[in-house]
Design a protein around this motif. Structure first.
Motif, PDB file in Angstrom:
ATOM      1  N   GLU A 258       6.683  13.688  -4.755  1.00  0.00           N
ATOM      2  CA  GLU A 258       8.199  12.961  -4.579  1.00  0.00           C
ATOM      3  C   GLU A 258       8.171  11.535  -4.079  1.00  0.00           C
ATOM      4  O   GLU A 258       9.032  10.771  -4.308  1.00  0.00           O
ATOM      5  N   GLN A 259       6.957  11.470  -3.353  1.00  0.00           N
ATOM      6  CA  GLN A 259       6.736  10.053  -2.752  1.00  0.00           C
ATOM      7  C   GLN A 259       5.411   9.941  -2.473  1.00  0.00           C
ATOM      8  O   GLN A 259       4.597  10.636  -2.178  1.00  0.00           O
ATOM      9  N   CYS A 260       5.021   8.554  -2.292  1.00  0.00           N
ATOM     10  CA  CYS A 260       3.543   8.385  -1.711  1.00  0.00           C
ATOM     11  C   CYS A 260       3.698   6.936  -0.935  1.00  0.00           C
ATOM     12  O   CYS A 260       4.553   6.372  -0.981  1.00  0.00           O
ATOM     13  N   TYR A 261       2.634   6.516  -0.388  1.00  0.00           N
ATOM     14  CA  TYR A 261       2.477   5.476   0.242  1.00  0.00           C
ATOM     15  C   TYR A 261       1.488   4.509  -0.635  1.00  0.00           C
ATOM     16  O   TYR A 261       0.496   4.827  -1.295  1.00  0.00           O
ATOM     17  N   ILE A 262       1.920   3.200  -0.400  1.00  0.00           N
ATOM     18  CA  ILE A 262       1.043   2.188  -1.144  1.00  0.00           C
ATOM     19  C   ILE A 262       0.861   1.110  -0.277  1.00  0.00           C
ATOM     20  O   ILE A 262       1.548   0.770   0.833  1.00  0.00           O
ATOM     21  N   PHE A 263      -0.253   0.141  -0.653  1.00  0.00           N
ATOM     22  CA  PHE A 263      -0.627  -0.961  -0.011  1.00  0.00           C
ATOM     23  C   PHE A 263       0.168  -2.036  -0.567  1.00  0.00           C
ATOM     24  O   PHE A 263      -0.013  -2.395  -1.933  1.00  0.00           O
ATOM     25  N   VAL A 264       0.923  -2.880   0.121  1.00  0.00           N
ATOM     26  CA  VAL A 264       1.592  -3.960  -0.525  1.00  0.00           C
ATOM     27  C   VAL A 264       1.102  -5.289  -0.229  1.00  0.00           C
ATOM     28  O   VAL A 264       1.047  -5.819   0.893  1.00  0.00           O
TER      29      VAL A 264
ATOM     30  N   PRO B 213      -5.949  -7.190   5.454  1.00  0.00           N
ATOM     31  CA  PRO B 213      -5.489  -6.249   4.558  1.00  0.00           C
ATOM     32  C   PRO B 213      -6.268  -5.117   3.995  1.00  0.00           C
ATOM     33  O   PRO B 213      -5.746  -3.870   3.554  1.00  0.00           O
ATOM     34  N   SER B 214      -7.664  -4.962   4.260  1.00  0.00           N
ATOM     35  CA  SER B 214      -8.285  -3.968   3.824  1.00  0.00           C
ATOM     36  C   SER B 214      -8.147  -2.875   4.773  1.00  0.00           C
ATOM     37  O   SER B 214      -8.286  -1.631   4.459  1.00  0.00           O
ATOM     38  N   GLU B 215      -7.843  -2.969   6.297  1.00  0.00           N
ATOM     39  CA  GLU B 215      -7.578  -2.088   7.106  1.00  0.00           C
ATOM     40  C   GLU B 215      -5.977  -1.398   6.574  1.00  0.00           C
ATOM     41  O   GLU B 215      -5.760  -0.316   6.756  1.00  0.00           O
ATOM     42  N   THR B 216      -4.981  -2.284   6.275  1.00  0.00           N
ATOM     43  CA  THR B 216      -3.775  -1.707   5.786  1.00  0.00           C
ATOM     44  C   THR B 216      -3.913  -0.863   4.655  1.00  0.00           C
ATOM     45  O   THR B 216      -3.359   0.160   4.400  1.00  0.00           O
ATOM     46  N   ASN B 217      -4.821  -1.326   3.757  1.00  0.00           N
ATOM     47  CA  ASN B 217      -5.065  -0.529   2.615  1.00  0.00           C
ATOM     48  C   ASN B 217      -5.629   0.758   2.963  1.00  0.00           C
ATOM     49  O   ASN B 217      -5.015   1.981   2.367  1.00  0.00           O
ATOM     50  N   ALA B 218      -6.540   0.789   3.856  1.00  0.00           N
ATOM     51  CA  ALA B 218      -7.324   2.211   4.287  1.00  0.00           C
ATOM     52  C   ALA B 218      -6.195   2.952   4.971  1.00  0.00           C
ATOM     53  O   ALA B 218      -6.429   4.381   4.483  1.00  0.00           O
TER      54      ALA B 218
ATOM     55  N   MET C 135      -3.128   8.180   4.611  1.00  0.00           N
ATOM     56  CA  MET C 135      -1.786   8.728   4.578  1.00  0.00           C
ATOM     57  C   MET C 135      -1.751   9.735   3.532  1.00  0.00           C
ATOM     58  O   MET C 135      -1.153  10.823   3.669  1.00  0.00           O
ATOM     59  N   ASN C 136      -1.813   8.932   2.443  1.00  0.00           N
ATOM     60  CA  ASN C 136      -1.869   9.670   1.054  1.00  0.00           C
ATOM     61  C   ASN C 136      -2.915  11.115   1.097  1.00  0.00           C
ATOM     62  O   ASN C 136      -2.705  12.015   0.764  1.00  0.00           O
ATOM     63  N   GLU C 137      -3.988  10.870   1.500  1.00  0.00           N
ATOM     64  CA  GLU C 137      -5.035  11.788   1.638  1.00  0.00           C
ATOM     65  C   GLU C 137      -4.542  12.798   2.352  1.00  0.00           C
ATOM     66  O   GLU C 137      -4.676  14.067   1.947  1.00  0.00           O
ATOM     67  N   LYS C 138      -4.042  12.849   3.416  1.00  0.00           N
ATOM     68  CA  LYS C 138      -3.417  13.876   4.214  1.00  0.00           C
ATOM     69  C   LYS C 138      -2.272  14.710   3.471  1.00  0.00           C
ATOM     70  O   LYS C 138      -2.250  15.992   4.026  1.00  0.00           O
ATOM     71  N   LEU C 139      -1.751  14.087   2.763  1.00  0.00           N
ATOM     72  CA  LEU C 139      -0.569  14.635   1.853  1.00  0.00           C
ATOM     73  C   LEU C 139      -1.242  15.383   0.969  1.00  0.00           C
ATOM     74  O   LEU C 139      -0.568  16.030   0.080  1.00  0.00           O
TER      75      LEU C 139
END
Length: 311
Positions: free
Chosen positions: A221-227, A253-258, A263-267
């Motif tokens: 239904e939703q997911c997190y992305i790196f902007v 940026p690499s840390e934000t992407n991680a 967060m997606n992996e946990k879901l």
């Protein structure tokens, strides 16, 4: 007699279908039963669908199947506790039903297929056994596995969805309608309770100024992305354009992407699903890139067979 868990495509046929689908699959009828207040009684009701298919051979095979499933050898329909134990021993038979977890099994005889949906809960009907002409059901399942095509009025393919998935229709005034779609044959589909030729449906949508997008069940239904442009974590929602900004970010940026990946992996959201969600929010949900099947396990695009979208 062999009994096995239902596969995903078969599960939906343990509920009452439309007249069109029941005709295509050779649905003879279904048996509904429960184990009473004590859990060991056996009360049943039969519901006809195609009386012309209710032959003496079918009646004999149905009796044999039900009696076998009530026996000690199988035990699935012996009692409520036996059903619960049987289901617990077959975790891959579980699926989400209309309002609770249910368990599905299939038994085949020479001419017929019996698809059984079980719910070992006191106070509910404990099982439904839908009965089909085996050859008709299997032929329909094979054809339906190709998916439902959505086209323009001049027959240009827009997208394909699996049988049983939903679409979102946005009316000319902005109202949105989500509808479940079912495969009838390669040129007909059901949208909600209505039957259409695929070209007729396309023409109606275009004439009324409506737009149609797929709401793929293979997507979350939703997911997190790196902007990247804002170095923050965003939220993409299925069926919507763009993203919702959050205040979550790392130093680099690499840390934000991680962080977004974690967060997606946990879901339980895969990299392919994430990439498909991003593509849908940017390029439209009917685009091949918005289908997670077009990515490998690392979220890398794979070649799409449709010649119009080959990479």
């Amino acid at each position: 007699m062999k009994i096995r868990p239902l596969n995903t495509d078969e599960q939906k046929y343990t509920y009452t279908q439309s007249t069109q689908i029941e005709g295509q699959t050779g649905c003879i009828g279904h048996l509904r039963g429960d184990f009473g207040t004590g859990g060991k009684e056996f009360f049943t009701s039969w519901f006809d669908r195609r009386r012309d298919l209710k032959t003496d051979q079918f009646k004999s095979e149905l009796d044999e199947v039900i009696n076998a499933l009530r026996s000690k050898e199988y035990g699935l329909l012996k009692s409520r506790s036996d059903m619960s134990q049987y289901a617990n021993n077959c975790p891959n038979s579980a699926f989400e039903g209309s309002y609770t977890t249910e368990y599905g099994f299939r038994v085949d005889t020479e001419k017929h297929a019996f698809l059984i949906r079980c719910n070992p809960t006191r106070g509910d009907y404990n099982f439904y056994c839908y009965c089909f002409v085996r050859e008709w059901l299997d032929q329909h399942l094979e054809k339906a596995s190709r998916g439902i095509r959505f086209i323009t009025s001049d027959y240009k393919e827009k997208f394909i969805i699996p049988d049983g998935d939903k679409i979102r229709i946005t009316l000319s005034d902005g109202e949105q309608l989500d509808r479940t779609c079912r495969y009838i044959d390669d040129y007909h589909l059901e949208v909600g309770n209505n039957l259409y030729h695929i070209c007729e449906f396309a023409e109606r949508m275009e004439q009324n100024g409506n737009t149609v997008i797929p709401l793929r069940s293979s997507l979350p239904e939703q997911c997190y992305i790196f902007v990247q442009t804002e170095n923050c974590v965003g939220i993409v929602k299925k069926g919507e354009s763009g993203f919702y900004r959050t205040e979550i970010q790392g130093g680099k940026p690499s840390e934000t992407n991680a962080i977004a990946n974690k967060m997606n992996e946990k879901l339980g959201i895969s990299k392919g699903q994430t990439e498909a969600m991003k593509a849908g929010s940017m390029f439209g949900w009917g685009a091949p890139a918005a289908d997670p099947k077009n990515y490998d396990e690392n979220g890398i695009p794979v070649k799409i067979k449709n010649k119009d979208y080959e990479r």
